[in-house]
Structures are given as C-alpha cells and as structure tokens.
Design a protein around this motif. Structure first.
Motif, PDB file in Angstrom:
ATOM      1  N   ALA A 122      52.153  13.077  78.441  1.00 40.69           N
ATOM      2  CA  ALA A 122      52.460  11.704  78.833  1.00 40.69           C
ATOM      3  C   ALA A 122      52.018  10.723  77.752  1.00 40.69           C
ATOM      4  O   ALA A 122      50.971  10.891  77.138  1.00 40.69           O
ATOM      5  CB  ALA A 122      51.773  11.364  80.153  1.00 40.69           C
ATOM      6  N   THR A 182      51.710  18.938  81.390  1.00 37.55           N
ATOM      7  CA  THR A 182      52.431  17.675  81.405  1.00 37.55           C
ATOM      8  C   THR A 182      51.951  16.832  80.238  1.00 37.55           C
ATOM      9  O   THR A 182      50.750  16.622  80.070  1.00 37.55           O
ATOM     10  CB  THR A 182      52.199  16.921  82.733  1.00 37.55           C
ATOM     11  OG1 THR A 182      52.684  17.714  83.808  1.00 37.55           O
ATOM     12  CG2 THR A 182      52.923  15.589  82.730  1.00 37.55           C
ATOM     13  N   ASN A 202      57.106  10.940  80.192  1.00 38.31           N
ATOM     14  CA  ASN A 202      56.480  12.212  80.535  1.00 38.31           C
ATOM     15  C   ASN A 202      57.401  13.357  80.156  1.00 38.31           C
ATOM     16  O   ASN A 202      58.618  13.200  80.127  1.00 38.31           O
ATOM     17  CB  ASN A 202      56.212  12.300  82.046  1.00 38.31           C
ATOM     18  CG  ASN A 202      55.207  11.276  82.506  1.00 38.31           C
ATOM     19  OD1 ASN A 202      54.351  10.853  81.775  1.00 38.31           O
ATOM     20  ND2 ASN A 202      55.340  10.867  83.752  1.00 38.31           N
ATOM     21  N   ASP A 250      57.402  17.837  80.888  1.00 34.59           N
ATOM     22  CA  ASP A 250      56.749  19.033  81.384  1.00 34.59           C
ATOM     23  C   ASP A 250      57.015  20.170  80.412  1.00 34.59           C
ATOM     24  O   ASP A 250      58.145  20.365  79.966  1.00 34.59           O
ATOM     25  CB  ASP A 250      57.242  19.405  82.778  1.00 34.59           C
ATOM     26  CG  ASP A 250      56.778  18.409  83.827  1.00 34.59           C
ATOM     27  OD1 ASP A 250      55.672  17.858  83.666  1.00 34.59           O
ATOM     28  OD2 ASP A 250      57.521  18.165  84.795  1.00 34.59           O
ATOM     29  N   THR A 285      49.830  20.585  84.840  1.00 30.54           N
ATOM     30  CA  THR A 285      50.836  20.071  85.765  1.00 30.54           C
ATOM     31  C   THR A 285      50.342  20.128  87.200  1.00 30.54           C
ATOM     32  O   THR A 285      50.646  19.262  88.007  1.00 30.54           O
ATOM     33  CB  THR A 285      52.152  20.863  85.619  1.00 30.54           C
ATOM     34  OG1 THR A 285      52.590  20.731  84.265  1.00 30.54           O
ATOM     35  CG2 THR A 285      53.230  20.339  86.538  1.00 30.54           C
ATOM     36  N   VAL A 305      55.944  11.888  72.647  1.00 25.40           N
ATOM     37  CA  VAL A 305      55.886  13.011  73.582  1.00 25.40           C
ATOM     38  C   VAL A 305      56.645  14.209  73.024  1.00 25.40           C
ATOM     39  O   VAL A 305      56.162  15.348  73.071  1.00 25.40           O
ATOM     40  CB  VAL A 305      56.419  12.592  74.976  1.00 25.40           C
ATOM     41  CG1 VAL A 305      56.661  13.800  75.859  1.00 25.40           C
ATOM     42  CG2 VAL A 305      55.454  11.633  75.648  1.00 25.40           C
TER      43      VAL A 305
END
Length: 161
Positions: free
Chosen positions: A150, A148, A155, A157, A115, A40
């Motif tokens: 994932a 976002t 996760n 943002d 998001t 991520v």
C-alpha cells in the motif's frame, strides 16, 4: 502613422493564469494516484525478485541445511530495505543477521503487510526445498503466502507459492 498596440491585456493574462491554476488543481490528485500506483508496482517487482532469489538460494543450499530450518531468509527492515540472507555454515540456519548477498530498497512510502491482518512483514524464510520454513525464527518470520502493498490510496495484493 499610428501603430496598433501589441500584446495581451491584463484581463486576458489573468484569465489564462486562472485557467492554468484550475487545471493544476484538478490534475494534482490524479498525479498523486499515478505516482502511488507506480511505487506499489515497483515494490511488487522488487518483492517478486527477492522471493525468486531467496528460493534459488534455498535450493542451492550451500551448507546443506536440513529439515525445516531456514536455508535462506528474506528480511524487510524498518527503513524498507529488503535483504536476502543465507546460512553461514551447516550448523547455523539463515537469520536476518547472517551473510547477505543481495539487497534492494523498496520505495519509502510503501508499506508491506500480511493480507490476513495488519501485521507488517519482517521476514520470509525458506527451507532447502524452497518451501516456507515452519520453524520459528527470531523476529517472527511470516509463513503467509499473501502480502498487501500500500502507498497512499493505492493497494496491490501479492500472492506467491
């Protein structure tokens, strides 16, 4: 003269193997979470780099695209290939099919969604002022400034201007 026996007994070896197996069993989920978090963060860095390059290309605006037409567009394909596209000439705004001076691969297991919902990101378009182009682009570019990322249970943002 009698020599003392050397080595480990079978029971000692079995206990050692059982303890190692237990430690591996407990450490597996922590390793997966660490790996997903790293993917991520890697995707976040690539997206930030792509957005920066797209804004720079839009400001450079080699062909003088005007109004709110896309001068640069950042496209994300289904196989997680992120690519920057520029306008081909003064009459052809940037699309995901125009010239691509830059590409980068996001980790395969990372999903990029808006998001505000569950819509997968397809592209982000920028006008000649490096602002989001409000014009409709084939493929449905997003005008959202919040994404976002994932992978597994990890996760992140990403909010940009």
């Amino acid at each position: 003269m009698k020599r003392a026996a050397r080595g480990f007994t079978l029971i000692e070896l079995m206990i050692t193997v059982a303890l190692l197996a237990f430690l591996v069993l407990i450490g597996g989920p922590f390793t997966a979470a660490w790996s997903n978090g790293a993917k991520v963060r890697d995707a976040e860095g690539v997206l930030n780099q792509g957005i920066g390059r797209a804004k720079a290309a839009a400001l450079r605006n080699r062909y003088g695209i005007v109004d709110s037409k896309p001068a640069a567009i950042l496209c994300l394909s289904s196989d997680n290939l992120l690519s920057l596209h520029e306008a081909d000439d003064k009459d052809t705004p940037a699309t995901c099919a125009t010239h691509s001076p830059w590409q980068a691969q996001l980790p395969a297991s990372v999903s990029v969604t808006l998001t505000a919902g569950t819509t997968t990101l397809s592209c982000l378009s920028f006008d000649s002022h490096a602002a989001f182009a409000s014009v409709s682009v084939p493929g449905g570019c997003s005008s959202s400034t919040a994404l976002t990322l994932a992978s597994g249970g990890e996760n992140a943002d990403l909010v940009f201007n």
